[in-house]
Scaffold this motif. Structure first.
Motif, PDB file in Angstrom:
ATOM      1  N   LEU A  17       0.836  -1.190   0.000  1.00  0.00           N
ATOM      2  CA  LEU A  17       0.000   0.000   0.000  1.00  0.00           C
ATOM      3  C   LEU A  17       0.877   1.248   0.000  1.00  0.00           C
ATOM      4  CD1 LEU A  17      -2.693  -0.960   2.675  1.00  0.00           C
ATOM      5  CD2 LEU A  17      -2.643  -1.512   0.236  1.00  0.00           C
ATOM      6  N   SER A  18       0.394   2.281  -0.673  1.00  0.00           N
ATOM      7  CA  SER A  18       1.074   3.574  -0.684  1.00  0.00           C
ATOM      8  C   SER A  18       0.085   4.655  -0.304  1.00  0.00           C
ATOM      9  CB  SER A  18       1.639   3.880  -2.077  1.00  0.00           C
ATOM     10  OG  SER A  18       2.568   2.918  -2.477  1.00  0.00           O
ATOM     11  N   CYS A  19       0.599   5.720   0.300  1.00  0.00           N
ATOM     12  CA  CYS A  19      -0.244   6.854   0.672  1.00  0.00           C
ATOM     13  C   CYS A  19       0.591   8.120   0.512  1.00  0.00           C
ATOM     14  CB  CYS A  19      -0.743   6.715   2.096  1.00  0.00           C
ATOM     15  SG  CYS A  19      -1.616   8.160   2.723  1.00  0.00           S
ATOM     16  N   ALA A  20       0.168   8.984  -0.400  1.00  0.00           N
ATOM     17  CA  ALA A  20       0.896  10.215  -0.685  1.00  0.00           C
ATOM     18  C   ALA A  20       0.120  11.414  -0.176  1.00  0.00           C
ATOM     19  CB  ALA A  20       1.131  10.348  -2.182  1.00  0.00           C
TER      20      ALA A  20
ATOM     21  N   ILE B 140       4.041  21.910   5.940  1.00  0.00           N
ATOM     22  CA  ILE B 140       5.364  22.366   6.369  1.00  0.00           C
ATOM     23  C   ILE B 140       6.216  21.149   6.713  1.00  0.00           C
ATOM     24  CG2 ILE B 140       6.674  23.693   8.077  1.00  0.00           C
ATOM     25  CD1 ILE B 140       5.020  25.371   6.113  1.00  0.00           C
ATOM     26  N   ARG B 141       5.623  20.276   7.476  1.00  0.00           N
ATOM     27  CA  ARG B 141       6.316  19.066   7.893  1.00  0.00           C
ATOM     28  C   ARG B 141       5.268  18.030   8.307  1.00  0.00           C
ATOM     29  NH1 ARG B 141       8.716  20.860  12.265  1.00  0.00           N
ATOM     30  NH2 ARG B 141       7.579  19.665  13.856  1.00  0.00           N
ATOM     31  N   ILE B 142       5.610  16.741   8.173  1.00  0.00           N
ATOM     32  CA  ILE B 142       4.745  15.670   8.658  1.00  0.00           C
ATOM     33  C   ILE B 142       5.461  14.944   9.775  1.00  0.00           C
ATOM     34  CG2 ILE B 142       3.496  13.558   8.115  1.00  0.00           C
ATOM     35  CD1 ILE B 142       3.231  14.498   5.255  1.00  0.00           C
ATOM     36  N   ASN B 143       4.845  14.848  10.917  1.00  0.00           N
ATOM     37  CA  ASN B 143       5.407  14.066  12.019  1.00  0.00           C
ATOM     38  C   ASN B 143       5.031  12.592  11.826  1.00  0.00           C
ATOM     39  OD1 ASN B 143       6.551  16.366  12.973  1.00  0.00           O
ATOM     40  ND2 ASN B 143       5.508  16.351  14.938  1.00  0.00           N
ATOM     41  N   ASP B 144       4.225  12.034  12.709  1.00  0.00           N
ATOM     42  CA  ASP B 144       3.884  10.620  12.597  1.00  0.00           C
ATOM     43  C   ASP B 144       2.977  10.356  11.391  1.00  0.00           C
ATOM     44  OD1 ASP B 144       3.616   9.718  16.145  1.00  0.00           O
ATOM     45  OD2 ASP B 144       5.255  10.520  14.938  1.00  0.00           O
ATOM     46  N   MET B 145       3.197   9.211  10.777  1.00  0.00           N
ATOM     47  CA  MET B 145       2.300   8.687   9.745  1.00  0.00           C
ATOM     48  C   MET B 145       1.923   7.267  10.147  1.00  0.00           C
ATOM     49  SD  MET B 145       4.061  10.092   6.224  1.00  0.00           S
ATOM     50  CE  MET B 145       2.527  10.210   5.289  1.00  0.00           C
ATOM     51  N   GLY B 146       0.744   6.835   9.732  1.00  0.00           N
ATOM     52  CA  GLY B 146       0.323   5.512  10.161  1.00  0.00           C
ATOM     53  C   GLY B 146      -0.686   4.888   9.240  1.00  0.00           C
ATOM     54  N   TRP B 147      -0.893   3.604   9.466  1.00  0.00           N
ATOM     55  CA  TRP B 147      -1.922   2.828   8.766  1.00  0.00           C
ATOM     56  C   TRP B 147      -2.867   2.233   9.811  1.00  0.00           C
ATOM     57  CZ3 TRP B 147      -2.663   2.782   3.615  1.00  0.00           C
ATOM     58  CH2 TRP B 147      -1.609   3.192   2.799  1.00  0.00           C
ATOM     59  N   TYR B 148      -4.143   2.361   9.545  1.00  0.00           N
ATOM     60  CA  TYR B 148      -5.196   1.776  10.358  1.00  0.00           C
ATOM     61  C   TYR B 148      -6.038   0.896   9.455  1.00  0.00           C
ATOM     62  CZ  TYR B 148      -4.205   5.142  14.094  1.00  0.00           C
ATOM     63  OH  TYR B 148      -3.613   5.869  15.099  1.00  0.00           O
ATOM     64  N   ARG B 149      -6.836   0.024  10.061  1.00  0.00           N
ATOM     65  CA  ARG B 149      -7.760  -0.785   9.278  1.00  0.00           C
ATOM     66  C   ARG B 149      -9.062  -0.963  10.033  1.00  0.00           C
ATOM     67  NH1 ARG B 149      -4.601  -6.656   9.483  1.00  0.00           N
ATOM     68  NH2 ARG B 149      -5.033  -7.155  11.686  1.00  0.00           N
TER      69      ARG B 149
ATOM     70  N   ASN C 237      10.291  10.730   3.217  1.00  0.00           N
ATOM     71  CA  ASN C 237       9.977  12.065   3.718  1.00  0.00           C
ATOM     72  C   ASN C 237      10.019  13.114   2.602  1.00  0.00           C
ATOM     73  OD1 ASN C 237       9.559  11.252   6.377  1.00  0.00           O
ATOM     74  ND2 ASN C 237      11.730  11.436   6.872  1.00  0.00           N
ATOM     75  N   ALA C 238      10.891  12.924   1.635  1.00  0.00           N
ATOM     76  CA  ALA C 238      11.006  13.896   0.549  1.00  0.00           C
ATOM     77  C   ALA C 238       9.742  13.937  -0.307  1.00  0.00           C
ATOM     78  CB  ALA C 238      12.210  13.571  -0.319  1.00  0.00           C
ATOM     79  N   LYS C 239       9.026  12.806  -0.349  1.00  0.00           N
ATOM     80  CA  LYS C 239       7.811  12.719  -1.165  1.00  0.00           C
ATOM     81  C   LYS C 239       6.548  12.688  -0.316  1.00  0.00           C
ATOM     82  CE  LYS C 239      10.118  10.356  -5.003  1.00  0.00           C
ATOM     83  NZ  LYS C 239      10.131   9.161  -5.883  1.00  0.00           N
ATOM     84  N   ASN C 240       6.697  12.867   0.993  1.00  0.00           N
ATOM     85  CA  ASN C 240       5.527  12.850   1.904  1.00  0.00           C
ATOM     86  C   ASN C 240       4.675  11.601   1.687  1.00  0.00           C
ATOM     87  OD1 ASN C 240       6.184  15.290   3.159  1.00  0.00           O
ATOM     88  ND2 ASN C 240       5.099  16.481   1.614  1.00  0.00           N
ATOM     89  N   THR C 241       5.325  10.473   1.586  1.00  0.00           N
ATOM     90  CA  THR C 241       4.640   9.220   1.268  1.00  0.00           C
ATOM     91  C   THR C 241       4.969   8.162   2.309  1.00  0.00           C
ATOM     92  OG1 THR C 241       4.688   9.732  -1.095  1.00  0.00           O
ATOM     93  CG2 THR C 241       4.347   7.432  -0.486  1.00  0.00           C
ATOM     94  N   VAL C 242       3.955   7.377   2.657  1.00  0.00           N
ATOM     95  CA  VAL C 242       4.131   6.256   3.577  1.00  0.00           C
ATOM     96  C   VAL C 242       3.696   4.987   2.860  1.00  0.00           C
ATOM     97  CG1 VAL C 242       1.842   6.547   4.638  1.00  0.00           C
ATOM     98  CG2 VAL C 242       3.684   5.405   5.916  1.00  0.00           C
ATOM     99  N   PHE C 243       4.396   3.890   3.163  1.00  0.00           N
ATOM    100  CA  PHE C 243       4.130   2.601   2.525  1.00  0.00           C
ATOM    101  C   PHE C 243       3.811   1.548   3.586  1.00  0.00           C
ATOM    102  CE2 PHE C 243       5.761   4.182  -1.438  1.00  0.00           C
ATOM    103  CZ  PHE C 243       6.796   5.035  -1.074  1.00  0.00           C
ATOM    104  N   LEU C 244       3.096   0.523   3.170  1.00  0.00           N
ATOM    105  CA  LEU C 244       2.865  -0.630   4.026  1.00  0.00           C
ATOM    106  C   LEU C 244       3.049  -1.877   3.177  1.00  0.00           C
ATOM    107  CD1 LEU C 244       2.066  -1.500   6.921  1.00  0.00           C
ATOM    108  CD2 LEU C 244      -0.269  -1.780   6.055  1.00  0.00           C
TER     109      LEU C 244
END
Length: 120
Positions: free
Chosen positions: A20-23, A29-38, A73-80
């Motif tokens: 999974l990807s999430c952009a 300005i900045r993103i601290n924590d990122m997460g996945w929930y279900r 972090n450069a692309k503001n993207t989180v993966f699972l």
């Protein structure tokens, strides 16, 4: 405003894998924590995994050793990365992000959700 767009869900057989990807985009300005929930039908939304901006991760016991969360972090993207999937992993998966906005306040945003179905 900030938008989170998820992708990568689908139908997979037990034992299979999905990524999974999430952009995030918008006034960031900045993103601290990122997460996945279900959230499975008839159940409450639950944390799957989270990651701080420095890369510290946290996992639900049910997915430890099978799922891996990462971020760019450069692309503001989180993966699972989800491996060894089980039928009980079937759910709608949501990403979220704790965003520092130009107003210098933090706000949590959610994606629209992506369906993951594990079935033979």
């Amino acid at each position: 405003q900030v938008q989170l767009v998820e992708s990568g869900g689908g139908l997979v057989q037990p034992g299979g894998s999905l990524r999974l990807s999430c952009a995030a985009s918008g006034r960031i300005i900045r993103i601290n924590d990122m997460g996945w929930y279900r959230q499975a039908p008839g159940k409450q939304r639950e944390l799957v995994a989270s990651i701080t901006s420095s890369g510290t991760t946290n996992y639900a016991d049910s997915v430890k050793g099978r799922f891996t969360i990462s971020r760019d972090n450069a692309k503001n993207t989180v993966f699972l990365q989800m491996n060894s999937l089980k039928p009980e992993d079937t759910a709608v998966y949501f990403c979220n992000a704790r965003v520092l906005e130009p107003t210098l306040t933090f706000r949590t945003y959610w994606g629209q959700g992506t369906q993951v179905t594990v079935s033979s």
